[in-house]
Scaffold this motif. Structure first.
Motif: not given
Length: 249
Positions: A61, A168, A193-196, A199-200, A210, A221, A225, A229
């Protein structure tokens, strides 16, 4: 109206979305551990794979934020792998040999997920435009698509080397939409990937999806979370075959 399709374009991640990168990493990690740490069992390879993918110190990252180059992050991770599972400290020269062995095994393991071709074909047949947005370099990912037999289905539009940063950061999503020729609000982004990824994408104004494939996740996860999301607008699917129905194509 309820039957109107949600998007005009779809952007996809590559690693562990279209290409089974997890399996390829397992092949590569097994290769270097056997070469540098001796006779290791399959449980050790699995544990090492989990550690590599989790990357708890965030080296990859940092690379996607433009803070270090690819070689620096991979050499750091190689030495962490050796420290945890066996093998010498790698200096610059030793790392070059290690990386050549690792990369050859990794590239040899690149294969498409079983739902990739059919999923991409369904999107194209539905008349949406399709491209890839990835946190790796464009040339490297193009080679990956060719090896996996997916190069005829989509083009890598944006990589970490396009703007010098990756997901992200919202700029890469906006740039990918610009190159795809679609409004971000009418563009879905699909990633593992849920975050990058998901969600991003929502934060950047896209439709975030996702792809939560069955099996071990890259990182844990928590259920809360996932619920948060979903509340933020993220859609969750378990296969690329779910995309046409989700997007009303």
């Amino acid at each position: 109206m309820s039957g109107e399709r949600l998007v005009d374009g779809v952007l996809l991640d590559i690693d562990d979305t279209l290409v089974d990168t997890r399996a390829a990493f397992r092949t590569a990690i097994g290769e270097v551990l056997r070469a540098y740490a001796g006779d290791v069992d399959e449980a050790t390879v699995d544990a090492a794979l989990s550690a590599w993918r989790a990357d708890v110190n965030g080296h990859y990252r940092a690379y996607t934020r433009g803070e270090v180059d690819h070689r620096t992050q991979r050499m750091a991770r190689a030495n962490e792998l050796h420290a945890a599972f066996g093998g010498p400290v790698l200096d610059d020269a030793a790392y070059e040999e290690w990386d050549a062995r690792f990369d050859a095994a990794f590239r040899g393991g690149w294969t498409a997920h079983v739902d990739a071709v059919a999923g991409l074909t369904a999107l194209l047949d539905a008349g949406v435009v399709v491209g890839a947005l990835t946190n790796a370099a464009i040339g490297y990912q193009t080679d990956k698509l060719v090896r996996a037999g997916l190069d005829g289905h989509l083009e890598v539009l944006v990589g970490v080397d396009t703007l010098g940063v990756g997901k992200p950061d919202p700029r890469v999503f906006v740039e990918a939409c610009r190159r795809l020729g679609t409004d971000p609000a009418r563009t879905a982004y699909v990633g593992d990937e849920l975050d990058v990824d998901a969600r991003a994408a929502v934060a950047a104004g896209l439709v975030g999806v996702w792809l939560d494939r069955p099996g071990p996740r890259r990182v844990d996860v928590p259920d809360e979370d996932v619920a948060a999301a979903r509340a933020a607008g993220v859609h969750v699917i378990t296969s690329l075959s779910d995309l046409p129905g989700l997007l009303r194509l």
